[in-house]
Structure formats: structure tokens, C-alpha cells
Design a protein around this motif. Structure first.
Motif, PDB file in Angstrom:
ATOM      1  N   GLU A   1     -48.264  37.107  27.701  1.00 29.32           N
ATOM      2  CA  GLU A   1     -48.750  37.543  29.011  1.00 29.32           C
ATOM      3  C   GLU A   1     -49.576  36.440  29.666  1.00 29.32           C
ATOM      4  OE1 GLU A   1     -50.827  41.177  28.160  1.00 29.32           O
ATOM      5  OE2 GLU A   1     -48.978  42.310  27.891  1.00 29.32           O
TER       6      GLU A   1
ATOM      7  N   LYS B   1     -48.920  34.334  33.276  1.00 31.24           N
ATOM      8  CA  LYS B   1     -49.943  34.177  34.320  1.00 31.24           C
ATOM      9  C   LYS B   1     -50.215  32.709  34.609  1.00 31.24           C
ATOM     10  CE  LYS B   1     -52.186  38.567  33.386  1.00 31.24           C
ATOM     11  NZ  LYS B   1     -53.387  39.247  32.905  1.00 31.24           N
TER      12      LYS B   1
ATOM     13  N   ARG C   1     -47.798  31.072  36.910  1.00 27.54           N
ATOM     14  CA  ARG C   1     -47.864  31.498  38.309  1.00 27.54           C
ATOM     15  C   ARG C   1     -49.120  31.015  39.032  1.00 27.54           C
ATOM     16  NH1 ARG C   1     -46.038  36.963  36.279  1.00 27.54           N
ATOM     17  NH2 ARG C   1     -48.255  37.368  36.191  1.00 27.54           N
TER      18      ARG C   1
END
Length: 76
Positions: free
Chosen positions: A39, A43, A46
Motif C-alpha cells: 500500500e 502511494k 502517486r
């Protein structure tokens, strides 16, 4: 100096003790770590406004270590 499964990794995050989780046969903790790191990697990929290259490399190396630990548990 790291020993055991991960001695070949050049790491600075001793707080992830994959060897310890393997010794304790704690698959659940390793799976939780892997989920969290994946996860985090999404992130980081991005993020804008900063260069996350070093953080991405670090997290990618952590994912590799965790996957190696899970593979070690699978062999047992």
C-alpha cells in the motif's frame, strides 16, 4: 551486521526483523507487513511535489525481504 536469511541485504531498517518473524513462525505478522508495504509503495508512486525515488527503492527492498521470509515459512 545482519545474519540469517537477509545477510546479503544492505538495509538500514532494523525495526523490520523478518528473521524474528520466521523464527516465531509468525506468518500473519509478515503478511500484514507485506500488505502495508505494498500500500505504501502504491502511494509513493502517486506522490507529487517531491522525488520519492529513494523511498520507493527502500520500500521495494523491504517487500523483497518480506517475500523471502514468507517463502522460508512455506518451506517449513
Amino acid at each position: 551486521m545482519r545474519t540469517g536469511l537477509f545477510e546479503s541485504f544492505d538495509v538500514s531498517f532494523d525495526w523490520i526483523d523478518c528473521d524474528g518473524y520466521v523464527k516465531l513462525n509468525n506468518r500473519s505478522a509478515l503478511e500484514d507487513l507485506l500488505t502495508h508495504r505494498r500500500e505504501l509503495l502504491l502511494k509513493l508512486n502517486r506522490v507529487t511535489g517531491i522525488d520519492p525515488t529513494e523511498a520507493i527503492a527502500q520500500v521495494s527492498q523491504e517487500i523483497t525481504m518480506i517475500e523471502k521470509a514468507l517463502a522460508a515459512l512455506a518451506r517449513e
